[in-house]
Design a protein around this motif. Structure first.
Motif, PDB file in Angstrom:
ATOM      1  N   ARG A 116       0.843  -1.211   0.000  1.00  0.00           N
ATOM      2  CA  ARG A 116       0.000   0.000   0.000  1.00  0.00           C
ATOM      3  C   ARG A 116       0.873   1.254   0.000  1.00  0.00           C
ATOM      4  O   ARG A 116       0.601   2.218  -0.697  1.00  0.00           O
ATOM      5  CB  ARG A 116      -0.928   0.013   1.212  1.00  0.00           C
ATOM      6  CG  ARG A 116      -2.129  -0.877   1.063  1.00  0.00           C
ATOM      7  CD  ARG A 116      -3.129  -0.604   2.200  1.00  0.00           C
ATOM      8  NE  ARG A 116      -4.185  -1.575   2.189  1.00  0.00           N
ATOM      9  CZ  ARG A 116      -5.209  -1.572   1.335  1.00  0.00           C
ATOM     10  NH1 ARG A 116      -5.292  -0.650   0.419  1.00  0.00           N
ATOM     11  NH2 ARG A 116      -6.135  -2.510   1.400  1.00  0.00           N
ATOM     12  N   GLY A 123       1.938   2.214  -3.271  1.00  0.00           N
ATOM     13  CA  GLY A 123       0.891   2.621  -4.209  1.00  0.00           C
ATOM     14  C   GLY A 123       0.003   1.513  -4.741  1.00  0.00           C
ATOM     15  O   GLY A 123      -0.823   1.749  -5.625  1.00  0.00           O
ATOM     16  N   VAL A 124       0.135   0.312  -4.210  1.00  0.00           N
ATOM     17  CA  VAL A 124      -0.685  -0.815  -4.670  1.00  0.00           C
ATOM     18  C   VAL A 124      -2.058  -0.754  -4.002  1.00  0.00           C
ATOM     19  O   VAL A 124      -2.155  -0.537  -2.797  1.00  0.00           O
ATOM     20  CB  VAL A 124       0.005  -2.165  -4.351  1.00  0.00           C
ATOM     21  CG1 VAL A 124      -0.909  -3.337  -4.655  1.00  0.00           C
ATOM     22  CG2 VAL A 124       1.320  -2.280  -5.120  1.00  0.00           C
ATOM     23  N   SER A 125      -3.099  -0.926  -4.793  1.00  0.00           N
ATOM     24  CA  SER A 125      -4.474  -1.009  -4.277  1.00  0.00           C
ATOM     25  C   SER A 125      -4.894  -2.466  -4.272  1.00  0.00           C
ATOM     26  O   SER A 125      -4.561  -3.215  -5.191  1.00  0.00           O
ATOM     27  CB  SER A 125      -5.431  -0.221  -5.170  1.00  0.00           C
ATOM     28  OG  SER A 125      -5.093   1.140  -5.158  1.00  0.00           O
ATOM     29  N   PHE A 126      -5.655  -2.843  -3.258  1.00  0.00           N
ATOM     30  CA  PHE A 126      -6.078  -4.229  -3.125  1.00  0.00           C
ATOM     31  C   PHE A 126      -7.530  -4.394  -3.527  1.00  0.00           C
ATOM     32  O   PHE A 126      -8.346  -3.485  -3.370  1.00  0.00           O
ATOM     33  CB  PHE A 126      -5.827  -4.730  -1.702  1.00  0.00           C
ATOM     34  CG  PHE A 126      -4.370  -4.969  -1.459  1.00  0.00           C
ATOM     35  CD1 PHE A 126      -3.832  -6.221  -1.663  1.00  0.00           C
ATOM     36  CD2 PHE A 126      -3.540  -3.930  -1.090  1.00  0.00           C
ATOM     37  CE1 PHE A 126      -2.476  -6.445  -1.503  1.00  0.00           C
ATOM     38  CE2 PHE A 126      -2.181  -4.136  -0.924  1.00  0.00           C
ATOM     39  CZ  PHE A 126      -1.649  -5.399  -1.130  1.00  0.00           C
ATOM     40  N   GLU A 127      -7.842  -5.564  -4.031  1.00  0.00           N
ATOM     41  CA  GLU A 127      -9.200  -5.894  -4.436  1.00  0.00           C
ATOM     42  C   GLU A 127     -10.058  -6.093  -3.192  1.00  0.00           C
ATOM     43  O   GLU A 127      -9.558  -6.507  -2.144  1.00  0.00           O
ATOM     44  CB  GLU A 127      -9.217  -7.173  -5.284  1.00  0.00           C
ATOM     45  CG  GLU A 127      -8.403  -7.075  -6.566  1.00  0.00           C
ATOM     46  CD  GLU A 127      -8.924  -6.018  -7.503  1.00  0.00           C
ATOM     47  OE1 GLU A 127     -10.081  -6.127  -7.944  1.00  0.00           O
ATOM     48  OE2 GLU A 127      -8.179  -5.060  -7.783  1.00  0.00           O
ATOM     49  N   SER A 128     -11.323  -5.827  -3.315  1.00  0.00           N
ATOM     50  CA  SER A 128     -12.263  -6.006  -2.220  1.00  0.00           C
ATOM     51  C   SER A 128     -13.339  -6.990  -2.668  1.00  0.00           C
ATOM     52  O   SER A 128     -13.909  -6.834  -3.752  1.00  0.00           O
ATOM     53  CB  SER A 128     -12.897  -4.653  -1.865  1.00  0.00           C
ATOM     54  OG  SER A 128     -13.841  -4.816  -0.849  1.00  0.00           O
ATOM     55  N   SER A 175      -8.388  -4.166   5.297  1.00  0.00           N
ATOM     56  CA  SER A 175      -7.045  -4.156   4.725  1.00  0.00           C
ATOM     57  C   SER A 175      -6.995  -4.795   3.343  1.00  0.00           C
ATOM     58  O   SER A 175      -5.973  -4.741   2.674  1.00  0.00           O
ATOM     59  CB  SER A 175      -6.071  -4.912   5.629  1.00  0.00           C
ATOM     60  OG  SER A 175      -5.989  -4.326   6.887  1.00  0.00           O
ATOM     61  N   GLY A 176      -8.096  -5.446   2.949  1.00  0.00           N
ATOM     62  CA  GLY A 176      -8.112  -6.164   1.678  1.00  0.00           C
ATOM     63  C   GLY A 176      -7.682  -7.609   1.816  1.00  0.00           C
ATOM     64  O   GLY A 176      -7.396  -8.268   0.824  1.00  0.00           O
ATOM     65  N   PHE A 204      -4.367  -8.223  -5.700  1.00  0.00           N
ATOM     66  CA  PHE A 204      -4.165  -6.920  -6.321  1.00  0.00           C
ATOM     67  C   PHE A 204      -3.894  -7.148  -7.801  1.00  0.00           C
ATOM     68  O   PHE A 204      -3.759  -8.297  -8.247  1.00  0.00           O
ATOM     69  CB  PHE A 204      -3.030  -6.146  -5.642  1.00  0.00           C
ATOM     70  CG  PHE A 204      -1.694  -6.842  -5.644  1.00  0.00           C
ATOM     71  CD1 PHE A 204      -0.706  -6.490  -6.554  1.00  0.00           C
ATOM     72  CD2 PHE A 204      -1.400  -7.837  -4.717  1.00  0.00           C
ATOM     73  CE1 PHE A 204       0.533  -7.117  -6.550  1.00  0.00           C
ATOM     74  CE2 PHE A 204      -0.164  -8.468  -4.692  1.00  0.00           C
ATOM     75  CZ  PHE A 204       0.806  -8.094  -5.619  1.00  0.00           C
TER      76      PHE A 204
END
Length: 125
Positions: free
Chosen positions: A79, A82-87, A98-99, A112
């Motif tokens: 994170r 800059g990594v976004s996690f899937e929900s 937190s994902g 991700f």
């Protein structure tokens, strides 16, 4: 027949430069570029080929898994980079704030995507 071959897997991306930056800088993998393709060199000695495909369609399944000793720490560091996690919120698969999906049949895991939309995962060993 293939028992002793140096098999490897591969998947496509629509932007090799973006993939090289993501896998090399964001994820910190060793990345080699040749003939317009990338080769990821994994800690296990394995290799993964990423090849360009103009009509690329992202994989709808996990193409690469990264086992880690401390999942919460790895997710926090990704994170920060800059990594976004899937929900996910469906029967049998729910991620927390937190994902991270915890408590299912398998290990705790977080998904991700790379710049091409391919699904990757980090999971607790």
């Amino acid at each position: 027949m293939f028992k002793d071959t140096a098999a490897f897997s591969g998947f496509s991306a629509d932007d090799i430069a973006a993939a090289k930056k993501f896998y090399g800088e964001t994820l910190g993998l060793e990345v080699a570029e040749f003939n317009g393709m990338l080769e990821l060199r994994l800690g296990t000695g394995g290799r993964v080929l990423i090849y360009p495909k103009p009509n690329h369609v992202p994989a709808t399944f996990t193409v690469l898994n990264f086992p880690v000793a401390d999942l919460d720490q790895a997710v926090a560091e990704l994170r920060r980079r800059g990594v976004s996690f899937e929900s996910y919120d469906m029967p049998g698969l729910k991620t927390d704030e937190s994902g991270i999906a915890r408590g299912g049949d398998g290990p705790a895991i977080a998904w991700f995507t790379d710049p091409a939309g391919n699904i990757l995962a980090v999971l607790e060993q």
